[in-house]
Design a protein around this motif. Structure first.
Motif, PDB file in Angstrom:
ATOM      1  N   LYS A   8      -3.113 -26.969  22.595  1.00  0.00           N
ATOM      2  CA  LYS A   8      -3.473 -28.205  23.271  1.00  0.00           C
ATOM      3  C   LYS A   8      -2.305 -28.615  24.178  1.00  0.00           C
ATOM      4  O   LYS A   8      -1.145 -28.526  23.774  1.00  0.00           O
ATOM      5  CB  LYS A   8      -3.741 -29.281  22.227  1.00  0.00           C
ATOM      6  N   PHE A   9      -2.652 -29.076  25.387  1.00  0.00           N
ATOM      7  CA  PHE A   9      -1.653 -29.430  26.393  1.00  0.00           C
ATOM      8  C   PHE A   9      -2.037 -30.726  27.092  1.00  0.00           C
ATOM      9  O   PHE A   9      -3.222 -30.985  27.318  1.00  0.00           O
ATOM     10  CB  PHE A   9      -1.579 -28.343  27.487  1.00  0.00           C
ATOM     11  N   TYR A 100     -10.528 -22.738  29.521  1.00  0.00           N
ATOM     12  CA  TYR A 100      -9.847 -23.968  29.123  1.00  0.00           C
ATOM     13  C   TYR A 100     -10.871 -25.097  29.131  1.00  0.00           C
ATOM     14  O   TYR A 100     -11.719 -25.164  30.014  1.00  0.00           O
ATOM     15  CB  TYR A 100      -8.715 -24.304  30.103  1.00  0.00           C
ATOM     16  N   GLU A 101     -10.763 -25.958  28.141  1.00  0.00           N
ATOM     17  CA  GLU A 101     -11.598 -27.147  28.091  1.00  0.00           C
ATOM     18  C   GLU A 101     -10.709 -28.331  28.429  1.00  0.00           C
ATOM     19  O   GLU A 101      -9.795 -28.663  27.674  1.00  0.00           O
ATOM     20  CB  GLU A 101     -12.218 -27.304  26.703  1.00  0.00           C
ATOM     21  N   VAL A 113      -5.674 -37.061  29.925  1.00  0.00           N
ATOM     22  CA  VAL A 113      -6.317 -35.787  30.231  1.00  0.00           C
ATOM     23  C   VAL A 113      -5.612 -34.713  29.395  1.00  0.00           C
ATOM     24  O   VAL A 113      -4.398 -34.552  29.487  1.00  0.00           O
ATOM     25  CB  VAL A 113      -6.229 -35.436  31.736  1.00  0.00           C
ATOM     26  N   ILE A 114      -6.392 -34.020  28.569  1.00  0.00           N
ATOM     27  CA  ILE A 114      -5.855 -33.013  27.661  1.00  0.00           C
ATOM     28  C   ILE A 114      -6.641 -31.718  27.841  1.00  0.00           C
ATOM     29  O   ILE A 114      -7.869 -31.748  27.946  1.00  0.00           O
ATOM     30  CB  ILE A 114      -5.942 -33.471  26.194  1.00  0.00           C
ATOM     31  N   ALA A 115      -5.937 -30.593  27.883  1.00  0.00           N
ATOM     32  CA  ALA A 115      -6.586 -29.285  27.981  1.00  0.00           C
ATOM     33  C   ALA A 115      -6.417 -28.548  26.666  1.00  0.00           C
ATOM     34  O   ALA A 115      -5.341 -28.576  26.061  1.00  0.00           O
ATOM     35  CB  ALA A 115      -5.977 -28.470  29.113  1.00  0.00           C
ATOM     36  N   GLU A 116      -7.489 -27.894  26.245  1.00  0.00           N
ATOM     37  CA  GLU A 116      -7.458 -27.082  25.032  1.00  0.00           C
ATOM     38  C   GLU A 116      -7.814 -25.643  25.378  1.00  0.00           C
ATOM     39  O   GLU A 116      -8.665 -25.398  26.233  1.00  0.00           O
ATOM     40  CB  GLU A 116      -8.448 -27.602  23.991  1.00  0.00           C
ATOM     41  N   LEU A 117      -7.177 -24.740  24.684  1.00  0.00           N
ATOM     42  CA  LEU A 117      -7.462 -23.318  24.805  1.00  0.00           C
ATOM     43  C   LEU A 117      -7.737 -22.810  23.397  1.00  0.00           C
ATOM     44  O   LEU A 117      -6.857 -22.849  22.543  1.00  0.00           O
ATOM     45  CB  LEU A 117      -6.271 -22.578  25.417  1.00  0.00           C
ATOM     46  N   GLU A 118      -8.972 -22.396  23.135  1.00  0.00           N
ATOM     47  CA  GLU A 118      -9.360 -21.865  21.831  1.00  0.00           C
ATOM     48  C   GLU A 118      -9.681 -20.385  21.996  1.00  0.00           C
ATOM     49  O   GLU A 118     -10.573 -20.032  22.760  1.00  0.00           O
ATOM     50  CB  GLU A 118     -10.577 -22.612  21.287  1.00  0.00           C
TER      51      GLU A 118
END
Length: 157
Positions: A8-9, A100-101, A113-118
């Motif tokens: 998470k970023f 990326y979500e 605003v947060i980006a997630e990479l699963e």
């Protein structure tokens, strides 16, 4: 059951928007939260709903189960929400083959605003997009469950 690696970023700027493929509007809330498990309901685009159970205290890799629930039931269960209801728009953005979500929060979390990479595998830092800011993986303040319970976190420095 699927095991996932989740990073998470915070998002540095809006340059990701040009690569956005699709967006989904979410209303999500928790009906149970503890340090090792959560029960979440998420309504997507006002038309469908999923119940998600997450187990484990390691935010980067947890056991997760998801089930479809009738939209009317999900709306009715919102009255049992623990903490704040989270409203956000999720954008799907691809970079170097990874999805990326990017969550743009609204309402009480407007401006975040947060980006997630699963992924099932670890992604090296040199493969990450330049629009990502500080990594907040494992920072409990940025988990959706913590946002629901504690509100807007203090900025990462």
């Amino acid at each position: 059951m699927a095991k996932e690696i989740e990073r998470k970023f915070l998002v540095r700027d809006g340059s990701w928007r040009e690569a956005s493929e699709t967006s989904i509007s979410f209303v999500q809330f928790y009906i149970a939260i503890s340090s090792e498990r959560s029960v979440r309901l998420r309504i997507s685009n006002g038309r469908s709903a999923k119940l998600t159970l997450k187990f484990g205290s390691d935010l980067a890799a947890r056991d997760e189960f998801e089930y479809t629930v009738p939209i009317a039931d999900a709306r009715e269960m919102m009255q049992f929400a623990v903490g704040k209801v989270i409203r956000k728009t999720r954008h799907h953005v691809r970079h170097r083959g990874y999805l990326y979500e990017v969550d743009v929060f609204n309402d009480v979390f407007d401006g975040m605003v947060i980006a997630e990479l699963e992924t099932p595998d670890a992604v090296p830092d040199d493969m990450l997009p330049p629009w990502l800011g500080a990594e907040v993986t494992g920072d409990m303040r940025y988990s959706n469950a913590s946002l629901a319970l504690n509100g807007f976190p203090e900025p990462v420095r």
